[in-house]
Write an enzyme that holds these catalytic residues in place. Sequence first.
Site, PDB file in Angstrom:
ATOM      1  N   PRO A  84      10.013  18.085  -9.165  1.00  0.00           N
ATOM      2  CA  PRO A  84       9.222  18.812  -9.944  1.00  0.00           C
ATOM      3  C   PRO A  84       7.832  18.354  -9.567  1.00  0.00           C
ATOM      4  O   PRO A  84       7.468  17.151  -9.205  1.00  0.00           O
ATOM      5  CB  PRO A  84       9.571  18.397 -11.319  1.00  0.00           C
ATOM      6  CG  PRO A  84      10.137  17.035 -11.120  1.00  0.00           C
ATOM      7  CD  PRO A  84      10.996  17.263  -9.811  1.00  0.00           C
ATOM      8  N   LYS A  88      -5.199  23.341  -2.952  1.00  0.00           N
ATOM      9  CA  LYS A  88      -4.559  22.714  -3.844  1.00  0.00           C
ATOM     10  C   LYS A  88      -5.080  22.852  -5.204  1.00  0.00           C
ATOM     11  O   LYS A  88      -4.402  22.975  -6.377  1.00  0.00           O
ATOM     12  CB  LYS A  88      -4.570  21.146  -3.479  1.00  0.00           C
ATOM     13  CG  LYS A  88      -3.051  20.771  -3.604  1.00  0.00           C
ATOM     14  CD  LYS A  88      -3.024  19.263  -2.610  1.00  0.00           C
ATOM     15  CE  LYS A  88      -2.456  19.653  -1.436  1.00  0.00           C
ATOM     16  NZ  LYS A  88      -2.168  18.318  -0.526  1.00  0.00           N
ATOM     17  N   ASN A 148       7.255   6.696   0.778  1.00  0.00           N
ATOM     18  CA  ASN A 148       6.474   6.844   1.713  1.00  0.00           C
ATOM     19  C   ASN A 148       5.374   5.567   1.578  1.00  0.00           C
ATOM     20  O   ASN A 148       5.801   4.727   1.244  1.00  0.00           O
ATOM     21  CB  ASN A 148       5.761   8.042   1.436  1.00  0.00           C
ATOM     22  CG  ASN A 148       5.053   7.882  -0.160  1.00  0.00           C
ATOM     23  OD1 ASN A 148       4.123   7.334  -0.316  1.00  0.00           O
ATOM     24  ND2 ASN A 148       5.484   8.906  -0.734  1.00  0.00           N
TER      25      ASN A 148
HETATM   26  N1  CTP Z   1       1.889  15.760  -7.152  1.00  0.00           N
HETATM   27  C1  CTP Z   1       2.748  15.557  -8.107  1.00  0.00           C
HETATM   28  N2  CTP Z   1       3.955  15.793  -8.226  1.00  0.00           N
HETATM   29  C2  CTP Z   1       4.557  16.335  -7.066  1.00  0.00           C
HETATM   30  C3  CTP Z   1       3.636  16.251  -5.736  1.00  0.00           C
HETATM   31  C4  CTP Z   1       2.432  16.246  -5.981  1.00  0.00           C
HETATM   32  O1  CTP Z   1       2.114  15.372  -9.368  1.00  0.00           O
HETATM   33  N3  CTP Z   1       5.802  16.430  -6.877  1.00  0.00           N
HETATM   34  C5  CTP Z   1       0.538  15.419  -7.332  1.00  0.00           C
HETATM   35  C6  CTP Z   1      -0.114  14.190  -6.436  1.00  0.00           C
HETATM   36  O2  CTP Z   1      -0.169  13.153  -7.224  1.00  0.00           O
HETATM   37  C7  CTP Z   1      -1.453  14.571  -6.192  1.00  0.00           C
HETATM   38  C8  CTP Z   1      -1.374  16.017  -5.746  1.00  0.00           C
HETATM   39  O3  CTP Z   1      -0.284  16.519  -6.569  1.00  0.00           O
HETATM   40  O4  CTP Z   1      -2.402  14.465  -7.130  1.00  0.00           O
HETATM   41  C9  CTP Z   1      -1.097  16.529  -4.394  1.00  0.00           C
HETATM   42  O5  CTP Z   1       0.119  16.100  -3.685  1.00  0.00           O
HETATM   43  P1  CTP Z   1       0.410  16.523  -2.359  1.00  0.00           P
HETATM   44  O6  CTP Z   1       1.696  16.111  -2.139  1.00  0.00           O
HETATM   45  O7  CTP Z   1      -0.690  16.073  -1.592  1.00  0.00           O
HETATM   46  O8  CTP Z   1       0.448  18.092  -2.395  1.00  0.00           O
HETATM   47  P2  CTP Z   1       1.417  18.966  -2.336  1.00  0.00           P
HETATM   48  O9  CTP Z   1       1.353  19.814  -3.424  1.00  0.00           O
HETATM   49  O10 CTP Z   1       2.667  18.382  -2.389  1.00  0.00           O
HETATM   50  O11 CTP Z   1       1.041  19.882  -0.861  1.00  0.00           O
HETATM   51  P3  CTP Z   1       1.475  19.494   0.659  1.00  0.00           P
HETATM   52  O12 CTP Z   1       2.503  18.367   0.491  1.00  0.00           O
HETATM   53  O13 CTP Z   1       1.922  20.634   0.855  1.00  0.00           O
HETATM   54  O14 CTP Z   1       0.325  18.922   0.993  1.00  0.00           O
END
Ligand code: CTP
Length: 405
Positions: free
Chosen positions: A313, A345, A216
Amino acid sequence: MPEVLQLDGRHIVLGLSGGIACYKAAELARELVKAGASVQVVMTEAAAAFVTPVTMQALSGRAVYTSQWDARQSDNMPHIHLTRDADALIVAPASADFIAKLAHGLADDLLSLLCLARPAERCPLLVAPAMNREMWAHPATQRNVERLRDDGALVLGPAAGDQACGEIGDGRMLEADELRDEVIAALQPKLLAGRRVLVTAGPTFEAIDPVRGITNLSSGKMGFAVARAAQEAGADVTLVCGPVHLPTPRHVRRIDVASAQQMHDTVLPLAAVQHVFVATAAVADWRPASYAQRKIKKDGSHSAPALELAENPDILAAVARLPQRPYCVGFAAETNDLAANARAKLQRKNVPLIVGNIGPSTFGRDDNTLLLVDARGERQLPAADKLTLARQLVREISQRLEALA
Ligand code: CTP
């Protein structure tokens, strides 16, 4: 957004003792001025044999002091007055002889007098040693450096490498930009002294085959700024990052990983001994379910290969589930409904603080706007460069840690 001058309004006394590294002190004077500081140069007699006061005056824009008998001050006490409005005093280069003097409290020239007479509680002393490797390694020098540290001086470096004498080893003075950053760091409040902070940053890379992958647009800038700000605030910082093109902040332990699984496997064993975990990484939610050992080739059928995905994960949620969990801060990169999504979240990942930002308007940029969401409510940190925001976030985190204590 105009460049932020990190030393705007600060007054720095730059002392030079004798050594070939004086040529780097000329560059340092320039770096400090460029960062917004006013710089008063003070030189020993030996330093003036290496670079001239004329050079240092031209670069600092101020007349240089070289003698304790300089009569420009009305009461003839430059050794007192020159540090009274200083935010920091940095001696660069600090020769073995000058360090020995400082360690013993000797004060027989203007610069050593200044060091002794400075108001120690509000004007930190930074010392950048520069000497031959044998001089640096000598037990007398090591003893003197230890004594300086015990007396509260901050000893910067030295670095290792080629020396002007032709030898190779420890004793090179740090570079001008490194010393400038050390001055900037020394002036930050030590809000996280004694704390261990773990930060994730950047994107992850989920390999499809040896030449392709899913990633990304995260640049890692926000996470690197958080790591730097935490380090400047006195924390012991570990930074686990995906593929990024950024220099490692000074004194930060950096571990490079590629995939979300690798980031997870690196973070989890470290997390339990941290006081704070800040998850800024834009972790890929999914990875290819299987990895092709060889490059996937077009087969002439004009149909694209099916790409099956498996969920990665959730690193933040996994850290938040640890029995001995650190104070967990998550980031939410959203495109819309920032506050509502960030709050969801907060609950879903069971963390005390989520920092929301609008992903597409910040990825790769140097500035950002943050929305802090916690159980008490919301707080907007208005648009600023990422380092300024990171320092504000560090302040918010330190306040929350204190409230928990
Ligand atoms: N994060 C993480 N591990 C993942 C996905 C996310 O540690 N596999 C952490 C990111 O570093 C950030 C937070 O979780 O601090 C939010 O991540 P985001 O991708 O925005 O949220 P998601 O839970 O994936 O929700 P969505 O994609 O539905 O917005």
